[in-house]
Each structure stands twice: as structure tokens, then as C-alpha cells.
Motif scaffolding. Sequence first.
Motif, mmCIF file in Angstrom:
data_model
loop_
_atom_site.group_PDB
_atom_site.id
_atom_site.type_symbol
_atom_site.label_atom_id
_atom_site.label_comp_id
_atom_site.label_asym_id
_atom_site.label_seq_id
_atom_site.Cartn_x
_atom_site.Cartn_y
_atom_site.Cartn_z
ATOM 1 N N ILE A 1 0.939 -0.897 -0.306
ATOM 2 C CA ILE A 1 0.223 0.015 0.206
ATOM 3 C C ILE A 1 0.609 1.466 -0.224
ATOM 4 N N ALA A 2 1.591 1.268 0.915
ATOM 5 C CA ALA A 2 3.001 2.464 0.864
ATOM 6 C C ALA A 2 3.508 2.924 -0.486
ATOM 7 N N GLU A 3 4.197 1.645 -1.045
ATOM 8 C CA GLU A 3 4.735 2.317 -1.886
ATOM 9 C C GLU A 3 4.081 2.525 -3.603
ATOM 10 N N ARG B 1 6.690 5.972 -3.638
ATOM 11 C CA ARG B 1 6.930 6.888 -2.243
ATOM 12 C C ARG B 1 7.367 6.088 -1.759
ATOM 13 N N THR B 2 7.953 7.052 -0.655
ATOM 14 C CA THR B 2 9.254 6.528 0.310
ATOM 15 C C THR B 2 8.193 7.207 1.074
ATOM 16 N N THR B 3 8.187 6.389 2.354
ATOM 17 C CA THR B 3 7.936 6.106 3.816
ATOM 18 C C THR B 3 8.665 6.339 5.032
ATOM 19 N N VAL C 1 12.072 1.794 15.585
ATOM 20 C CA VAL C 1 10.750 0.723 15.502
ATOM 21 C C VAL C 1 9.980 -0.334 14.320
ATOM 22 N N MET C 2 9.759 1.135 13.202
ATOM 23 C CA MET C 2 9.181 0.640 11.964
ATOM 24 C C MET C 2 10.172 -0.162 11.058
ATOM 25 N N GLU D 1 5.247 11.666 6.259
ATOM 26 C CA GLU D 1 6.340 10.987 7.592
ATOM 27 C C GLU D 1 6.084 9.517 8.082
ATOM 28 N N SER D 2 5.119 8.164 7.809
ATOM 29 C CA SER D 2 4.983 7.829 8.798
ATOM 30 C C SER D 2 3.809 6.644 7.883
#
Length: 339
Positions: free
Chosen positions: A222-224, A239-241, A246-247, A293-294
Motif C-alpha cells: 500500500i505504501a509503495e 512513494r518513500t515512507t 521500531v518501524m 512521514e509515516s
Amino acid sequence: MISASELLTPAQLSIVRTRSDWRGLWCVVHAWGVIFGSMALFVWLPNPVTFLVAVALIGARQLGLAILMHDGAHGVLCHNQKLNMFLSQWLCAYPMMAETGAYRRYHLKHHAHTQQADDPDLVLSAPFPITKSSFRRKMIRDLTGQTGYQQRKAQILNALGRPEWPLERRLRNYWSKLGRATICQLVIFAILAASGHWYLYFALWLLPFLTWQQAITRIRNIAEHAMVPDGNDDFRNARTTKAGLVMRALIAPYWVNYHVEHHLLMWVPCYNLPKTRAFLIANGFGPRIETKESYAEVLRMATSRPEDEDKPGTLVHNARRQRVEGTMGEGFTPTDETA
């Protein structure tokens, strides 16, 4: 397509394209060290907390193995290509029931046609945004092992071939598709059995593989590419997240979150992606790079569809649905499922 020389200076390019046998080997050793170390932690302090911690850490390193296989498929995990392929196949791909060569053929199409009509991964991002209810159902299926079970079932049935085939042919077909992956599973089981803890294969290898690894793979996908701003802009079709310690430990191992940088310069090893980003920012490209940012910010955006548009039972087609002939798509993605 933007050329590398337009992005970085010759000196910068020389730095980020450098592949290291030792760094590639260390990444693989680190992944397995965390996996077996997490098992040892639970054996040493057996309780529900250490068990859950072990599941999360092991599942993340299993995703890490798939990420390192990805680098091996690009030929950049190590400088020595024989070592690159050995590590990618036997210590990364096969343990994850994947295969580097089959993955490479599939994955390079994604790079060549990112977010275009013929991108084989486009269907992964196309359904977004979805509702929070839909996302919750997906997470439940992932974390309860339903997604992983269906994935493995399809893969094994494909490897066994048609029921009407003679047994010998079915066995040959299975060996050609999953024989080496099966050997790796047996070796992992044998190592744990020799340690006196055979049950760890099921409790802390298969369970994370079928649950936490599936869930964070979904989040990573999803993030990419989900809801990227511009499919025709090399800086904005991925996308870069940003991810803290921890992540990185639980969701985004081995710099997988630097996805724009990877698409801009796909021959950069994963361990050089942070430096690549630093150079791009220094060269004035920072504002153009699609960045969140996250992972929480990405998920809020990806689950922003109103609940009254939720339609349970609608089939969401995954381009990797039947990428089971020698690989499982990217080696770590959900199969077709209901929304």
C-alpha cells in the motif's frame, strides 16, 4: 524516464552503485540471526510477550529475506554474481517459497511500466482508497493466516499439476517448481529439531510466515504505490515512507521504505538507498520526491473512502494471484480476495 546522470554527479553515482559482497552477506546473516535469535529468546523466556515479540520480529525478517531476494534479482545484493545468486536463491528466495529468476522476469515489467496500464502491479494500487472496514477485514484475514493459507494452497496445487497426470509427471512438476523450496523447509525443520525444539518450525517459522509477514507485506505494498500523485512522474509514481527504528524492525526492514529512490535508480543496492536519498536532496530534488512521514499517514489516506461505499464481497483482483509458477509474485503478496 530520467537518466541517472541527470540526478547525481559522477562521483555520487560511483558511490551509490558500489556493490559489496560483505555487506550483502551481512544483510542475509543479519536476517537469519534475528530469526534464530528471536526463537532463542522465546526458548529462554517462554511467555506470551516474548512469543508475540518473536512472531513480529521473525515475520519482519521473513519479509526482509524477500527484500534481499529482490536485490538479488536486480543483481545488486553482492558484487560477485555467483555469490549474489547463491544468497538470493538458497538463503532468501527458497526459504520464502519463491524463486529469483521467475521473480526477476515478473518484477522488471513493473519497473519498465510503473503505474501504467501494462504494469503487472497496477491492480495492487488501483482499488485505493478503500474503507476502514475493508482494510480491517483484510488485516483480519492476514493475521489469522487465511491469506497465507490460500496463497500456499494455490502454489502447491499449481506445482502438483493436473490431477489426471501420472504420479511421476506430477512429482517431476512439483520438483521443478517447489523442490528446492521444499528442501529449504526441511533443512530449517531439521536444524530446529536438532536443537531439541522441533515445534519452533511450526510456532515461530510457519506461523509468522502465514500471519505477520502477510500483514506487513500488505502495508508495504500500500505504501509503495497506492494513491501516488502522478503515474507519469518518476518522482511521484512511487512513494518513500519515513520509518524510525521500531518501524524498521517490525514493518520496513532493509531500507524497503526508500521506494522512490529504488525506482529512480533500480541498480542501487538496498544498503545504499539512504545515501542515494541524501544525494538527491542535496542536488535539489527533495521537494519532488513523493514522501510520507509515516506508515500511519499512508494508511489514513489509503482508508479514506466513506463507509457508506463499502461493499463486502466485491472481488479485488490481485495481479499476483496466480504468480505461483516457481514464485509467489513478488514472493510476498496477498492472493485474490474479497474486499
